[in-house]
Design a protein around this motif. Structure first.
Motif, short mmCIF file in Angstrom:
data_model
loop_
_atom_site.label_atom_id
_atom_site.label_comp_id
_atom_site.label_asym_id
_atom_site.label_seq_id
_atom_site.Cartn_x
_atom_site.Cartn_y
_atom_site.Cartn_z
N ASP A 131 0.82 -1.21 0.00
CA ASP A 131 0.00 0.00 0.00
C ASP A 131 0.86 1.26 0.00
O ASP A 131 0.52 2.26 -0.64
CB ASP A 131 -0.96 0.01 1.20
N HIS A 132 2.00 1.22 0.70
CA HIS A 132 2.88 2.38 0.70
C HIS A 132 3.52 2.59 -0.68
O HIS A 132 3.65 3.73 -1.14
CB HIS A 132 3.98 2.21 1.75
N ILE A 133 3.90 1.50 -1.33
CA ILE A 133 4.49 1.62 -2.67
C ILE A 133 3.48 2.19 -3.65
O ILE A 133 3.80 3.06 -4.47
CB ILE A 133 5.00 0.25 -3.16
N GLU A 134 2.23 1.73 -3.57
CA GLU A 134 1.20 2.26 -4.46
C GLU A 134 0.95 3.74 -4.19
O GLU A 134 0.73 4.52 -5.12
CB GLU A 134 -0.10 1.46 -4.28
N ALA A 135 0.98 4.13 -2.93
CA ALA A 135 0.82 5.55 -2.60
C ALA A 135 1.97 6.38 -3.16
O ALA A 135 1.77 7.51 -3.62
CB ALA A 135 0.73 5.71 -1.08
#
Length: 506
Positions: A312-316
């Motif tokens: 989720d952090h990478i997608e953000a």
């Protein structure tokens, strides 16, 4: 935990077995030799430190490697770490391991965890301390390799754990047979049942860890519930199938890494102890999958790990790169990501020392304009913690473990944005959930025995002027989740540096 033996008459030591011509007639020995050769785990003259917990896996590994010392031209030593969790059995385990070392006439290095962590993932924290202990012993005493007893069942469990977390190729690659040409796992292709059978055949004494049956731990639930279900109803050879898939994913991940290495070099502008800078023009022209890979690999090399940094952090971050203009994002581990001109910059945010008096406690005030589809983390260095915001469908909460003091669930429809995160101010009052009327926060802190030195560091989450949550202490009455709730805002508090519900790097 209890100490046990696999068969009556087992000795407390492992006897030195001479190398014989028919040694490879034993299937497990033959396969282990083949694995050591295939993965080039050792070379002649290596000094191998064997991690021995006293369980059947590590005791078997010790016995196997001891039998192979002559034909492989290696020397071995033993490392045993007391994690400090089970005092009643730790002494018996250490005595068992020391007895093995004396019987084999090999060095034995023992240690004990100095302090059991009070916060975060206990398993992850102890794992890191265990690896640090092995590395320290190896460096001090000249060991060139560290041998661990992970096997095929462990690998299958890891693959399933990572799959359930939505991991990519690296996570689905499972436990590597060799890591950094330093950590070796000679039994990685062996089934747990075959290892126990070998211990039975050679009358090896070992300890049995009752915590391995504790279903509070995710790995144990996968081991004792999920895998047996898959074997019974879907694929009786699921462990072998998962190991085969892991090997394929590992090969493809290695190929991908090699192909993209030149691009990684071109993308990285600067990488030092405090700052990582990447070229935006190199990133944005690549397919999203390549962007994702570049972010993960450069962040891993910069930090030395990706703990707490999930998909989720990478997608953000990818969404951050795609938007125009100056913008920033708080990441776990007190890292701030910023888009500046043609650069994506990552900086480590300095964490202030803890203060002992209220008078010197720093004040802070943060505004949350909106919550998107991707989870968001707000780092609060003044409080030495972070808040993680996740938007959930209410229908999905039935299978969730439920909130505790570290988590609050709020009805999204009753939250007026922007939200505010700040620390305690004199005169603050709030209405506790389930109670009528309001009370002073000071009274709440006294009731909950919150130390005076900690009170001004505790984050308060406000919607408008109403305190919805005293983070980690008590929730307020605002925006309760009801049967009519459609969307839920889940907010979790985490200490900086605390690895929470993340995959392990075995």
């Amino acid at each position: 935990m209890r100490e046990g033996t696999a068969v009556k008459g087992m000795s407390g030591t492992v006897k030195n077995s001479p190398v014989s011509q028919d040694m490879t007639a034993e299937p497990l020995m033959r396969r282990t030799l083949a694995a050591i050769s295939h993965y080039k785990m050792v070379v002649a003259g290596d000094k191998v430190l064997v991690g021995v917990s006293a369980g059947s896996d590590s005791v078997t590994l010790l016995h196997v490697l001891n039998r192979l010392t002559s034909c492989l031209n290696i020397r071995i030593g033993i490392a045993h770490l007391d994690h400090g969790l089970r005092p009643e059995s730790a002494a018996r385990e250490m005595s068992l391991v020391v007895g093995m070392a004396h019987g084999l006439n090999v060095p034995c290095h023992t240690g004990k965890v100095a302090a059991i962590p009070e916060h975060g993932s206990l398993e992850e924290a102890l794992r890191l301390q265990r690896y640090a202990f092995f590395e320290d012993i190896a460096a001090t005493h000249g060991y060139t390799k560290i041998a661990l007893a992970h096997h095929a069942d462990d690998n299958a469990e890891t693959v399933l754990m990572n799959m359930l977390r939505g991991s990519g190729l690296r996570g689905l690659s499972g436990i590597p047979p060799v890591r950094e040409n330093r950590i070796i796992r000679p039994l990685i292709g062996e089934l747990r049942a075959d290892i126990v059978a070998y211990a039975y055949q050679h009358a090896l004494a070992y300890a049995q860890d009752a915590s391995n049956a504790d279903l509070r731990f995710e790995r144990n639930r996968i081991r004792h519930q999920l895998i047996p279900l898959l074997q019974k109803q879907y694929n009786p050879n699921v462990v072998a199938t998962l190991n085969r898939m892991a090997a394929l994913c590992r090969e493809e991940a290695l190929w991908r890494d090699n192909c993209l290495a030149p691009l990684e070099t071109r993308t990285t502008i600067r990488s030092d102890a405090h700052t990582l800078e990447l070229r935006m023009d190199e990133l944005v022209t690549q397919p999203r999958a390549v962007q994702r890979h570049l972010l993960r690999v450069t962040l891993r090399q910069w930090q030395g790990h990706l703990r707490r940094l999930g998909a989720d952090h990478i997608e953000a971050l990818l969404d951050l790169v795609a938007r125009a203009g100056a913008r920033s994002l708080n990441l776990p581990g007190a890292v701030l990501a910023q888009c500046v001109a043609n650069r994506l910059c990552f900086k480590k945010v300095a964490t202030p020392r803890r203060h002992n008096t209220i008078a010197t406690a720093p004040s802070y005030h943060y505004s949350i304009a909106d919550i998107g589809r991707q989870p968001m983390t707000l780092s609060i260095p003044e409080a030495e913690c972070s808040l993680r915001f996740t938007l959930d469908n209410a229908a999905d909460l039935e299978s969730w473990r439920g909130p505790d003091r570290q988590t609050v669930l709020l009805d999204m429809a009753h939250l007026p944005f922007p939200l505010t995160v700040r620390n305690w101010q004199s005169g603050d009052r709030f209405q506790p959930f389930g109670l009528q009327g309001t009370q002073k926060l000071q009274d709440l802190f006294i009731d909950r025995k919150v130390a005076r030195s900690c009170r001004q560091r505790i984050p308060l989450l406000l919607c408008g002027d109403t305190i919805a949550w005293v983070a980690g202490v008590r929730r307020g009455a605002a925006a309760p989740v009801t049967a009519a709730t459609r969307q839920v805002l889940r907010v979790e508090i985490e200490s900086m540096g605390e690895p929470r519900r993340r995959g392990q790097n075995l």
